[in-house]
Motif scaffolding. Structure first.
Motif, PDB file in Angstrom:
ATOM      1  N   GLN A  78      37.004   2.394  50.168  1.00  0.00           N
ATOM      2  CA  GLN A  78      35.870   1.373  49.471  1.00  0.00           C
ATOM      3  C   GLN A  78      35.080   2.319  48.736  1.00  0.00           C
ATOM      4  O   GLN A  78      35.105   1.738  47.414  1.00  0.00           O
ATOM      5  CB  GLN A  78      34.691   1.107  50.561  1.00  0.00           C
ATOM      6  CG  GLN A  78      33.926   0.037  50.298  1.00  0.00           C
ATOM      7  CD  GLN A  78      34.633  -1.436  49.975  1.00  0.00           C
ATOM      8  OE1 GLN A  78      35.285  -1.797  51.137  1.00  0.00           O
ATOM      9  NE2 GLN A  78      34.613  -1.820  48.806  1.00  0.00           N
ATOM     10  N   ARG A  79      34.805   3.621  48.686  1.00  0.00           N
ATOM     11  CA  ARG A  79      34.221   4.384  47.623  1.00  0.00           C
ATOM     12  C   ARG A  79      34.961   4.472  46.237  1.00  0.00           C
ATOM     13  O   ARG A  79      34.444   4.137  45.137  1.00  0.00           O
ATOM     14  CB  ARG A  79      33.872   5.803  47.932  1.00  0.00           C
ATOM     15  CG  ARG A  79      33.346   6.859  47.317  1.00  0.00           C
ATOM     16  CD  ARG A  79      33.620   8.202  47.421  1.00  0.00           C
ATOM     17  NE  ARG A  79      35.181   8.326  47.164  1.00  0.00           N
ATOM     18  CZ  ARG A  79      35.714   8.328  46.201  1.00  0.00           C
ATOM     19  NH1 ARG A  79      35.041   8.379  44.708  1.00  0.00           N
ATOM     20  NH2 ARG A  79      36.937   8.800  46.133  1.00  0.00           N
ATOM     21  N   SER A  80      36.191   4.450  46.567  1.00  0.00           N
ATOM     22  CA  SER A  80      37.337   4.911  45.372  1.00  0.00           C
ATOM     23  C   SER A  80      37.567   3.433  44.654  1.00  0.00           C
ATOM     24  O   SER A  80      37.342   3.571  43.640  1.00  0.00           O
ATOM     25  CB  SER A  80      38.686   5.195  46.206  1.00  0.00           C
ATOM     26  OG  SER A  80      39.591   5.116  45.008  1.00  0.00           O
ATOM     27  N   LEU A  81      37.554   2.472  45.377  1.00  0.00           N
ATOM     28  CA  LEU A  81      37.646   1.057  44.629  1.00  0.00           C
ATOM     29  C   LEU A  81      36.434   0.652  43.983  1.00  0.00           C
ATOM     30  O   LEU A  81      36.558   0.289  42.911  1.00  0.00           O
ATOM     31  CB  LEU A  81      38.118   0.073  45.959  1.00  0.00           C
ATOM     32  CG  LEU A  81      38.121  -1.392  45.468  1.00  0.00           C
ATOM     33  CD1 LEU A  81      39.478  -1.523  44.787  1.00  0.00           C
ATOM     34  CD2 LEU A  81      38.182  -2.286  46.544  1.00  0.00           C
ATOM     35  N   ASP A  82      35.066   0.959  44.557  1.00  0.00           N
ATOM     36  CA  ASP A  82      34.185   0.454  44.134  1.00  0.00           C
ATOM     37  C   ASP A  82      33.703   1.347  42.594  1.00  0.00           C
ATOM     38  O   ASP A  82      33.361   0.894  41.557  1.00  0.00           O
ATOM     39  CB  ASP A  82      32.802   0.676  44.940  1.00  0.00           C
ATOM     40  CG  ASP A  82      32.826  -0.021  46.293  1.00  0.00           C
ATOM     41  OD1 ASP A  82      33.372  -1.185  46.052  1.00  0.00           O
ATOM     42  OD2 ASP A  82      32.316   0.162  47.356  1.00  0.00           O
ATOM     43  N   GLU A  83      34.114   2.696  42.617  1.00  0.00           N
ATOM     44  CA  GLU A  83      33.953   3.327  41.367  1.00  0.00           C
ATOM     45  C   GLU A  83      34.642   2.947  40.508  1.00  0.00           C
ATOM     46  O   GLU A  83      34.822   2.850  39.312  1.00  0.00           O
ATOM     47  CB  GLU A  83      34.269   5.011  41.760  1.00  0.00           C
ATOM     48  CG  GLU A  83      33.036   5.499  42.465  1.00  0.00           C
ATOM     49  CD  GLU A  83      33.147   7.011  42.826  1.00  0.00           C
ATOM     50  OE1 GLU A  83      34.078   7.653  42.123  1.00  0.00           O
ATOM     51  OE2 GLU A  83      32.578   7.410  43.588  1.00  0.00           O
ATOM     52  N   ALA A  84      36.102   2.730  40.865  1.00  0.00           N
ATOM     53  CA  ALA A  84      37.347   2.372  39.944  1.00  0.00           C
ATOM     54  C   ALA A  84      36.910   0.849  39.336  1.00  0.00           C
ATOM     55  O   ALA A  84      37.307   0.667  37.866  1.00  0.00           O
ATOM     56  CB  ALA A  84      38.555   2.143  40.582  1.00  0.00           C
ATOM     57  N   ARG A  85      36.313   0.049  39.997  1.00  0.00           N
ATOM     58  CA  ARG A  85      36.031  -1.161  39.271  1.00  0.00           C
ATOM     59  C   ARG A  85      35.025  -1.114  38.122  1.00  0.00           C
ATOM     60  O   ARG A  85      34.888  -2.237  37.376  1.00  0.00           O
ATOM     61  CB  ARG A  85      35.464  -2.339  40.529  1.00  0.00           C
ATOM     62  CG  ARG A  85      36.776  -2.802  41.251  1.00  0.00           C
ATOM     63  CD  ARG A  85      36.155  -3.881  42.445  1.00  0.00           C
ATOM     64  NE  ARG A  85      37.447  -4.463  42.879  1.00  0.00           N
ATOM     65  CZ  ARG A  85      37.363  -5.006  44.143  1.00  0.00           C
ATOM     66  NH1 ARG A  85      36.258  -4.905  44.846  1.00  0.00           N
ATOM     67  NH2 ARG A  85      38.469  -5.526  44.607  1.00  0.00           N
ATOM     68  N   GLN A  86      34.375  -0.091  37.738  1.00  0.00           N
ATOM     69  CA  GLN A  86      33.233   0.111  36.733  1.00  0.00           C
ATOM     70  C   GLN A  86      34.442   0.271  35.630  1.00  0.00           C
ATOM     71  O   GLN A  86      33.707  -0.157  34.523  1.00  0.00           O
ATOM     72  CB  GLN A  86      32.797   1.144  36.928  1.00  0.00           C
ATOM     73  CG  GLN A  86      31.918   1.314  38.330  1.00  0.00           C
ATOM     74  CD  GLN A  86      30.885   0.378  38.519  1.00  0.00           C
ATOM     75  OE1 GLN A  86      30.088  -0.145  37.677  1.00  0.00           O
ATOM     76  NE2 GLN A  86      31.070  -0.412  39.596  1.00  0.00           N
ATOM     77  N   HIS A  87      35.724   0.713  35.504  1.00  0.00           N
ATOM     78  CA  HIS A  87      36.242   0.957  34.508  1.00  0.00           C
ATOM     79  C   HIS A  87      37.689   0.507  34.275  1.00  0.00           C
ATOM     80  O   HIS A  87      38.285   0.453  33.348  1.00  0.00           O
ATOM     81  CB  HIS A  87      36.442   2.528  34.136  1.00  0.00           C
ATOM     82  CG  HIS A  87      36.892   3.372  35.364  1.00  0.00           C
ATOM     83  ND1 HIS A  87      38.290   3.577  35.270  1.00  0.00           N
ATOM     84  CD2 HIS A  87      36.516   3.952  36.339  1.00  0.00           C
ATOM     85  CE1 HIS A  87      38.698   4.088  36.363  1.00  0.00           C
ATOM     86  NE2 HIS A  87      37.421   4.570  37.280  1.00  0.00           N
ATOM     87  N   CYS A  88      38.330  -0.316  35.351  1.00  0.00           N
ATOM     88  CA  CYS A  88      39.586  -0.976  35.308  1.00  0.00           C
ATOM     89  C   CYS A  88      39.561  -2.072  36.286  1.00  0.00           C
ATOM     90  O   CYS A  88      38.794  -2.398  37.203  1.00  0.00           O
ATOM     91  CB  CYS A  88      40.642   0.156  35.552  1.00  0.00           C
ATOM     92  SG  CYS A  88      40.664   0.792  37.300  1.00  0.00           S
ATOM     93  N   ASN A  89      40.679  -2.677  36.554  1.00  0.00           N
ATOM     94  CA  ASN A  89      41.104  -3.612  37.402  1.00  0.00           C
ATOM     95  C   ASN A  89      41.947  -3.260  38.563  1.00  0.00           C
ATOM     96  O   ASN A  89      43.304  -3.294  38.235  1.00  0.00           O
ATOM     97  CB  ASN A  89      41.430  -4.666  36.565  1.00  0.00           C
ATOM     98  CG  ASN A  89      41.846  -6.078  37.374  1.00  0.00           C
ATOM     99  OD1 ASN A  89      41.235  -6.118  38.530  1.00  0.00           O
ATOM    100  ND2 ASN A  89      42.877  -6.795  37.179  1.00  0.00           N
ATOM    101  N   PRO A  90      41.488  -2.933  39.521  1.00  0.00           N
ATOM    102  CA  PRO A  90      42.417  -2.363  40.895  1.00  0.00           C
ATOM    103  C   PRO A  90      43.211  -3.447  41.269  1.00  0.00           C
ATOM    104  O   PRO A  90      42.561  -4.361  41.613  1.00  0.00           O
ATOM    105  CB  PRO A  90      41.427  -1.672  41.663  1.00  0.00           C
ATOM    106  CG  PRO A  90      40.066  -1.340  41.084  1.00  0.00           C
ATOM    107  CD  PRO A  90      40.156  -2.296  39.785  1.00  0.00           C
ATOM    108  N   ARG A  91      44.623  -3.423  41.410  1.00  0.00           N
ATOM    109  CA  ARG A  91      45.272  -4.354  41.896  1.00  0.00           C
ATOM    110  C   ARG A  91      46.359  -3.822  42.868  1.00  0.00           C
ATOM    111  O   ARG A  91      46.816  -4.915  43.647  1.00  0.00           O
ATOM    112  CB  ARG A  91      46.453  -4.838  40.634  1.00  0.00           C
ATOM    113  CG  ARG A  91      45.378  -5.268  39.449  1.00  0.00           C
ATOM    114  CD  ARG A  91      46.153  -5.932  38.447  1.00  0.00           C
ATOM    115  NE  ARG A  91      46.708  -7.400  38.813  1.00  0.00           N
ATOM    116  CZ  ARG A  91      47.922  -7.783  38.421  1.00  0.00           C
ATOM    117  NH1 ARG A  91      48.591  -7.239  37.546  1.00  0.00           N
ATOM    118  NH2 ARG A  91      48.198  -9.027  38.867  1.00  0.00           N
TER     119      ARG A  91
END
Length: 501
Positions: free
Chosen positions: A229-242
């Motif tokens: 969850q930490r990793s996903l939340d941070e990534a959504r600030q700069h890309c589109n995790p799929r």
């Protein structure tokens, strides 16, 4: 005669040679090549392996070294490390390659029968012909039956099976389908750290965003949902995790995920609308007491329609690992679940571009999923060889853990599965600050290679938490050679620590 002046003009199109002839500049240079390729790194076959090959050549030329041979413990190449192939597999492949051997009485009848069946599925009854791009139809049906048996009756549609050139081919193919967008909409792919460098290399080549989530080394490299969850939340600030990639059993870390963990991951993927990629190439390599392999597909379907009808999943398997170790044949498959029908058509189109996976690899995959059965002439020998190989790997996994944990400054988690240990090593501050242009664990592994002939891969090639250092070492060498290897590593670490303290 006419007073003409000849000038030499070269410009950017070329440069003048000594005899006055202009040479044409290269079309393809390091500056004009695809920039994403330059970002690709693959530590398993990186600089340290190249140096190991140079050392082998120097030894063969008679140069004196502090060791008699180079031991390549950097890669899971089972047969290169001395593991013996399964007799039945090689017999059938020999018969398929040279059908005249079908008249040879030294081959068992079940091997001949299997070879005839495979050849009948090949164009012109020859393994030298192309197959369908998705793979030989009869082999895909055998894979589907294998998956159904493995997963205690969970249905498997052969049309969802794609035969591949090893698992790597399937993984890269699926990533190609997933990656799109630009800037903040660029596709992000979640991968474990430590990870198998295929993933980071493929993402770099595709220009995708690598999203790191860290395994918990203090809990035997377990996967925590809070970290996802930490990793996903941070990534959504700069890309589109799929997509979320899972390696189980783990490479390089050797952990085996519990069923509860897999359920939690599936719920997480469903909640966050992530495509699941399950790398399960080590599914037969489970050694630790209390550990068991659970396929993502089986768990997904046992969780009920809420998940089994919606979560998009692709799982991968290969002939290269487990008890087979047949890396060079490049056989594998992937199974797709809940893939959009239009995307599936695009997938079939994409794999058709490379015509087909190697047919000998497809034949070998067929034998892996459909080995000799009870009552057949080759069954007893097959079971004996398979059991011997897996028991030896389990014994060597335990030995590796025990010996490494006797060394002050080395800490090794239990090798629950797969083919590697990934111990944490303490590197003295003086060595860390050594100004040699190398990362500390690369410096450590390079010195180990130069002084002992042992080739390991530094943890930095797989990813690790800042301030920690590791190496990956395969457990594949024969037990006597593995003992020598471990002793040398132990002695080197003690010497290295003293030298830089």
């Amino acid at each position: 005669r006419y007073g003409l002046t000849v000038r030499r003009v070269t410009g950017d199109s070329g440069k003048m040679t000594e005899n006055g002839v202009s040479s044409r500049a290269k079309v393809l240079t390091i500056d004009t090549m695809n920039p994403t390729v330059k970002k690709v790194e693959y530590a398993v076959r990186g600089p340290i392996v190249q140096r190991a090959m140079e050392l082998e050549k120097e030894l063969s030329e008679g140069m004196k070294k502090p060791f008699a041979e180079v031991i390549k413990a950097n890669i899971g190449d089972a047969h290169a490390m001395g593991q013996q192939p399964i007799t039945f597999f090689r017999q059938v492949l020999a018969l398929c390659s040279y059908p005249e051997l079908l008249n040879d009485s030294t081959f068992p009848e079940d091997a001949k029968s299997r070879a005839r069946r495979i050849l009948q599925s090949c164009g012109g009854n020859s393994m030298g012909s192309y197959s369908a791009s998705q793979g030989i139809d009869s082999v895909r049906h055998d894979v589907a039956r294998y998956i159904k048996r493995r997963d205690d009756g969970v249905p498997c549609d052969p049309d969802n099976i794609y035969l591949t050139t090893g698992a790597s081919d399937g993984i890269v193919t699926m990533l190609k389908l997933l990656v799109c967008g630009e800037g903040a909409t660029r596709t992000g792919i979640m991968i474990s750290i430590p990870q198998y460098p295929l993933y980071s290399a493929a993402l770099a080549e595709l220009g995708a965003v690598q999203i790191n989530y860290y395994l918990n080394e203090q809990k035997c490299w377990s996967l925590d949902i809070s970290e996802l969850q930490r990793s996903l939340d941070e990534a959504r600030q700069h890309c589109n995790p799929r997509a979320l990639c899972i390696i189980n059993p783990g490479n390089p870390t050797g952990q085996v995920q519990s069923r509860q963990c897999i359920e939690d991951v599936i719920r997480f993927a469903a909640k966050e609308r992530l495509f699941l990629m399950a790398d399960e190439v080590y599914q037969d390599n489970v050694y630790a007491e209390g550990c068991q392999f659970h396929s993502f597909k089986k768990v997904l379907f046992e969780m009920g329609p809420e998940y089994s009808n919606t979560v998009e999943l692709v799982s991968f398997h290969s002939t290269s690992k487990c008890y087979m170790g047949e890396c060079g044949f490049r056989g594998g498959y992937m199974e797709i679940i809940n893939l959009d029908s239009e995307v599936k058509a695009q997938l079939t189109k994409l794999v058709s571009v490379r015509l087909c996976p190697p047919v000998p690899g497809q034949a070998l995959m067929d034998l892996v999923v459909n080995p000799p059965q009870p009552g057949e002439p080759s069954h007893e020998k097959f079971i004996k060889e398979r059991t011997t190989t897996l028991c030896a790997l389990a014994e060597k996994a335990k030995l590796t853990e025990q010996v490494l944990n006797t060394v002050q400054g080395i800490s090794c988690n239990p090798v629950q599965g797969a083919m590697y240990s990934f111990p944490c090593i303490t590197i003295p501050e003086k060595a860390i600050k050594e100004d040699n242009g190398q990362k500390p664990d690369m410096f450590y592994c390079m010195k180990l290679l130069e002084e002992t002939g042992i080739c390991l891969v530094p943890g930095s090639g797989f990813g690790q938490r800042d301030g920690t250092y590791h190496f990956r070492m395969t457990i594949l060498p024969p037990k006597d050679k593995l003992k020598i290897l471990l002793t040398k590593v132990k002695e080197f670490h003690q010497k290295f620590t003293q030298q830089y303290s």
